[in-house]
Design a protein around this motif. Structure first.
Motif, PDB file in Angstrom:
ATOM      1  N   LEU A 135       0.828  -1.208   0.000  1.00  0.00           N
ATOM      2  CA  LEU A 135       0.000   0.000   0.000  1.00  0.00           C
ATOM      3  C   LEU A 135       0.867   1.265   0.000  1.00  0.00           C
ATOM      4  CD1 LEU A 135      -2.830  -1.137   2.401  1.00  0.00           C
ATOM      5  CD2 LEU A 135      -2.974  -0.819  -0.076  1.00  0.00           C
ATOM      6  N   LEU A 136       2.025   1.190   0.651  1.00  0.00           N
ATOM      7  CA  LEU A 136       2.933   2.339   0.598  1.00  0.00           C
ATOM      8  C   LEU A 136       3.424   2.575  -0.829  1.00  0.00           C
ATOM      9  CD1 LEU A 136       4.989   1.847   3.889  1.00  0.00           C
ATOM     10  CD2 LEU A 136       3.471   3.755   3.356  1.00  0.00           C
ATOM     11  N   MET A 137       3.604   1.486  -1.579  1.00  0.00           N
ATOM     12  CA  MET A 137       3.997   1.642  -2.985  1.00  0.00           C
ATOM     13  C   MET A 137       2.855   2.278  -3.775  1.00  0.00           C
ATOM     14  SD  MET A 137       7.094   0.676  -3.014  1.00  0.00           S
ATOM     15  CE  MET A 137       7.239   1.049  -1.254  1.00  0.00           C
ATOM     16  N   VAL A 138       1.635   1.799  -3.522  1.00  0.00           N
ATOM     17  CA  VAL A 138       0.473   2.433  -4.155  1.00  0.00           C
ATOM     18  C   VAL A 138       0.424   3.912  -3.768  1.00  0.00           C
ATOM     19  CG1 VAL A 138      -2.050   2.437  -4.313  1.00  0.00           C
ATOM     20  CG2 VAL A 138      -0.822   0.260  -4.211  1.00  0.00           C
ATOM     21  N   GLY A 139       0.855   4.201  -2.550  1.00  0.00           N
ATOM     22  CA  GLY A 139       0.875   5.573  -2.060  1.00  0.00           C
ATOM     23  C   GLY A 139       2.064   6.384  -2.546  1.00  0.00           C
ATOM     24  N   GLY A 140       2.896   5.782  -3.395  1.00  0.00           N
ATOM     25  CA  GLY A 140       3.982   6.556  -4.013  1.00  0.00           C
ATOM     26  C   GLY A 140       5.236   6.672  -3.178  1.00  0.00           C
ATOM     27  N   MET A 141       5.369   5.875  -2.109  1.00  0.00           N
ATOM     28  CA  MET A 141       6.553   6.020  -1.260  1.00  0.00           C
ATOM     29  C   MET A 141       7.809   5.420  -1.877  1.00  0.00           C
ATOM     30  SD  MET A 141       6.175   8.003   1.257  1.00  0.00           S
ATOM     31  CE  MET A 141       7.580   7.629   2.283  1.00  0.00           C
ATOM     32  N   ASP A 142       7.622   4.508  -2.853  1.00  0.00           N
ATOM     33  CA  ASP A 142       8.729   4.308  -3.779  1.00  0.00           C
ATOM     34  C   ASP A 142       9.902   3.456  -3.303  1.00  0.00           C
ATOM     35  OD1 ASP A 142      11.194   5.692  -5.128  1.00  0.00           O
ATOM     36  OD2 ASP A 142       9.457   6.396  -6.248  1.00  0.00           O
ATOM     37  N   ALA A 152      -7.234  -0.832  -3.503  1.00  0.00           N
ATOM     38  CA  ALA A 152      -6.104   0.062  -3.759  1.00  0.00           C
ATOM     39  C   ALA A 152      -5.580  -0.100  -5.178  1.00  0.00           C
ATOM     40  CB  ALA A 152      -4.990  -0.214  -2.743  1.00  0.00           C
ATOM     41  N   ALA A 211      -1.944   1.412  -9.215  1.00  0.00           N
ATOM     42  CA  ALA A 211      -0.840   0.794  -8.485  1.00  0.00           C
ATOM     43  C   ALA A 211       0.363   0.712  -9.411  1.00  0.00           C
ATOM     44  CB  ALA A 211      -1.236  -0.602  -8.010  1.00  0.00           C
ATOM     45  N   PRO A 212       1.528   1.130  -8.954  1.00  0.00           N
ATOM     46  CA  PRO A 212       2.723   1.055  -9.797  1.00  0.00           C
ATOM     47  C   PRO A 212       3.308  -0.358  -9.770  1.00  0.00           C
ATOM     48  CG  PRO A 212       3.332   1.917  -7.666  1.00  0.00           C
ATOM     49  CD  PRO A 212       1.831   1.687  -7.619  1.00  0.00           C
TER      50      PRO A 212
END
Lengths: 582, 582
Positions: free
Chosen positions: B203-210, B517, B522-523
């Motif tokens: 979810l952090l990746m979905v949130g752009g935290m990368d 999500a 999602a990336p």
């Protein structure tokens, strides 16, 4: 390869280079013959350009149909922008796109993903993964990371060792409620989640580890007040062979380092104040000293006239409000209403306007003449143009009420500046606190806190008067850390448990391992714990700790994003040897 | 002040200086006219001296009566030792004591507090705080701290952000068992403790935290095998906009950095091996490649004679044991007994001695001539003086048996050197694993792992053959890390859940928030998690993870020091809306 550089990096010096970027479509502006797309990633925004002269028709159409939050990868050439945007670091350039891949589509997000959003707290929490895409939230999490790295490196460089203590521990029914964890393998038995690693860090001192720290989750199953979390993070620290002074110095050093590295603020030596003084001067054991408005106790200058409200009061206490003499009658009435709200609880407020011409106008002119009021002004340090606000009643309540008023007025006057930092040590806390409901004493800090030297006898005669080797670090009106020198003598610890109402059997059952440990040469030791969530919020110049927690829980202890807690199935219950009892 | 310097610091250059030291009485040697005390703290040992010429009688008596582990503070003058001790850094000096304070007494410890102790595992765990006073245990904990600091600083410098994910999450009944936490505020509902922060990091990746990492406790309520802990620590990592290659490079970098900084070992590029290859060459998906002894499959060179054991076997496979030709008949019989132990499970073992004169002597000379055996020797790379060990049977079992034998022999031959480090990437893991009991497939890594490109169709026809974008990092025969590229497409994730036997309703109930999500862009993303306890033990050149955990639990999941888990009282149960069901 998904990217050769990020969306925050391109500058005028990159002009003519070929780049690959990936990110989210932040905004599309479609003028028909030209389409601009703002591409966003963690690092920033880069403007992409597609136009009918330099872009294939298919690509232009593809670009114009991109929806917000679509994940794309592009290839293109960095070119200089015709009209630059000085507001973003990449504002000098744009990327003329030659290839565009859609990596993932997005349906319409439930709120705008931008610095200012139309999403309320509830919806943002439910879709926290989208909220985190917003720069302010992301920046807060990155800020938190920066703070913890500074803490760890500073303490490690000072010889502190981070030791992980267990999360599945033993329940100790005193204090706040534990979260419990039923054991499957040990039928009918439970672990508890730690409210803090207190006993473990003390055992590490007994074990000779000397300088310990840990950034660690702690758990309290309390009814949640606003901005409390059932799980929260502590910077937990302990040292052996130290006195209070060593601990204050060490952690003043840490705090100074953070203020300097994180906020660029040079702070001198932190002032210190006793608990009694803090209550007397600010009505509060965590005073905000970014501004003055100290309390002045007025009993001696106002209890000689016929004003019975004051004469019968245990405490008459006032503060001078800068510039408050200009308040209208209506404004003052509103202030009086404010202090009478149930949340504050005052019965009324007496005020004195200190006029510019040196005269005074008060709400009690019937009882006090100009000479009397001049004495009040002197005591409160009121100057011409100030307003003196005076409350009265019993000591504890009146102090709390005036403290609330002081904070409210400072807020209104803009004196609580988020970029100013006023640290303060509050020392000499009482050892015990009277629970008025049960008329019993309990430990103010915790049962392992040592009384000040020579005060053991007072414990028998006047327990409420005993002071402890306990201290809080206060920053801008918030307790950011608190600790104490611990008891390291088995006998004193046993006496303390007795005073706190433990039978020897209860003390043994709950803390037997600690009492046992103290038999084998426990060194003098003490420590401190910082509330990381609060510390980070304050260093970040903000108030709400939830804004610095990636996945916070709401006031009912629910994670609304994952929908937890939730029912479990009967098989799981059975394995844990439990039945519901609803 | 408790000390001006520590017990590890004094050198010849300090001679004549006045010092204050605090610590534990490690040893007392009393010659009557002179008493030597070894004083110990975290940093080392310093010899104190009291003698009748230079020390007051009272002090000399006090010193001679000191018991082991008493906590003392002394003041004294650093003097040169008459007979130096080259074995400790402070061996050139001693401190002539002028003041001695006893800070705390100690009763007799239950075991000797020294590098070598007479205490067994159980007693040391019960008194872990005393065990930690022993240098080897203390050094392990300090070593662990050093490793985690290196990990954090390396990843942070690479742009990774440490984000704390919640500990009170939602129960997901698949996989290992969750520890559950009943909620008091939400009647009849439970949180679960995380088995890993898997969904949150996605979810952090979905949130752009990368680029995310976290050193974090994880929990599994499994029946504990030796050296497993119900709570363990992971270095949990995730990246977005990456392919498998990016992840392997990044975490190869981290591992190289650790080997270099922590152990001074320069490692070249890590070799890579597919899962299939690892099984074929080592019988194991986490091969120890500090030594050779690769498997040679012998079916083609041995299934043409009358030896039915081999002819009927799915697999005939052998290894060459360096120098094994010199084993006596008795030694070889013992080896055969070893492979027939139930823990290994082979039915028997065929062996070939490769004599120094170039001839072969085998246990199957009846069936195979010298020419046949020469082929076996060639296939296994056996040299003169080696012993070829051959096992046969079905593929999976035989490989596992020979792998066990290979490790056992390497151990006996001293080939598993604790100061040698042989990292290895194992890649292309199968996506699914057949549960033979239920004849259903479950995810080998976890249900979020992506199949290799173009293999989605195979999922329908031959699910066991599908390979995943999944990889393990193996160090010295231990899996120290494992991860995968994740599914980021909602549809593929739904298909995967279906293949794993979830109904759409079950998938939604458990992972709805993740599926939701994935609708919002999602990336592409993937990650890895390292088992910190194991990693630290291996880097420390040791085997037992308990030795690197401050307060470990035993094989029944108990903390014997604090006696947890333990019964709770009825009031606590009632508040949680629970009844025991024993």
């Amino acid at each position: 390869m998904f990217r050769s550089i990020t969306c925050g990096d391109l500058r005028i010096s990159h002009i003519e280079s070929e780049v690959v970027l990936s990110g989210w479509v932040h905004k599309v502006r479609n003028k028909g013959f030209v389409v601009w797309v703002d591409l966003r990633d963690r690092y920033g925004l880069t403007q992409l350009v597609f136009d009918q002269d330099r872009t294939s028709k298919i690509l232009l159409e593809k670009a114009s149909s991109l929806g917000r939050e679509t994940v794309i990868k592009i290839k293109g050439k960095v070119i200089e922008r015709a009209s630059k945007n000085p507001n973003i670091p990449t504002g000098d350039i744009e990327v003329l796109v030659t290839d565009l891949d859609v990596l993932n589509e997005s349906i319409l997000p439930p709120f705008t993903i931008d610095d200012d959003t139309d999403g309320g707290e509830d919806i943002r929490m439910k879709y926290r993964y989208l909220d985190i895409r917003r720069k302010p939230v992301r920046d807060n999490l990155i800020f938190r990371h920066k703070v913890t790295m500074e803490v760890r490196n500073y303490l490690s460089n000072q010889g502190f060792i981070e030791v992980e203590t267990p999360y599945l521990i033993k329940s100790t029914p005193e204090g706040a409620r534990d979260f419990l964890v039923p054991s499957r393998m040990n039928e009918g038995q439970f672990y508890a989640l730690p409210q803090s690693p207190q006993t473990f860090k003390q055992l590490l001192m007994v074990g000779g580890m000397d300088k310990y720290f840990q950034i660690v989750k702690c758990f309290r199953d309390e009814d949640l007040r606003a901005d409390r979390q059932p799980e929260f993070t502590q910077i937990d620290c302990e040292m052996a062979f130290v006195e209070q002074e060593d601990i204050l110095k060490t952690f003043e050093g840490l705090t100074k380092h953070l203020l300097k590295e994180i906020r660029g603020v040079d702070s001198g030596d932190f002032p210190r104040m006793t608990y009694d003084e803090a209550l007397r001067l600010y009505g509060n054991d965590k005073p905000d000293i970014r501004f003055g408005m100290q309390f002045a106790e007025l009993n001696s200058v106002c209890q000689h006239k016929d004003f019975n409200v004051f004469n019968s009061a245990e405490l008459v206490v006032g503060i001078a409000v800068p510039g408050g003499a200009s308040y209208t009658r209506k404004e003052i009435d509103k202030l009086i209403d404010w202090v009478k709200r149930p949340q504050v609880g005052a019965k009324g407020m007496v005020y004195v306007k200190c006029n510019e011409d040196g005269t005074y106008k008060s709400s009690v002119d019937k009882f006090y003449d100009q000479e009397d009021l001049a004495k009040w002004a002197k005591a409160t340090n009121a100057e011409k143009g100030d307003l003196i606000c005076v409350l009265s009643g019993n000591i504890n309540e009146t102090r709390a009420q005036l403290s609330a008023l002081r904070m409210e007025l400072a807020e209104r006057l803009g004196l609580r500046k988020s970029n100013e930092f006023a640290p303060l040590w509050v020392v000499d806390f009482p050892l015990l606190e009277l629970d008025e409901e049960t008329n019993t004493y309990h430990a103010m800090h915790h049962p392992f806190t040592s009384p000040k030297q020579g005060q053991m006898e007072l414990l028998q005669t006047n327990p409420g008067e005993v002071k402890a080797n306990a201290y809080d670090l206060v920053l801008n009106g918030n307790e950011i850390g608190g600790g104490s020198i611990r008891i390291h003598d088995k006998q004193i610890q046993a006496t303390m448990f007795k005073h706190l109402g433990f039978t020897p059997e209860e003390a043994k059952a709950q803390f037997g391992f600690l009492m046992d440990a103290f038999q084998y040469g426990a060194p003098p030791h003490g420590g401190i714990a910082f509330g990381l969530d609060r510390l980070v919020a304050i260093l970040g110049g903000q108030e709400t700790i939830r804004d610095f927690i990636a996945f916070p829980k709401n006031n009912s202890g629910r994670d609304v994003m994952i929908d937890a807690p939730s029912p479990i199935n009967n098989e799981q219950l059975k394995e844990l040897h439990l039945k519901l009892d609803l």
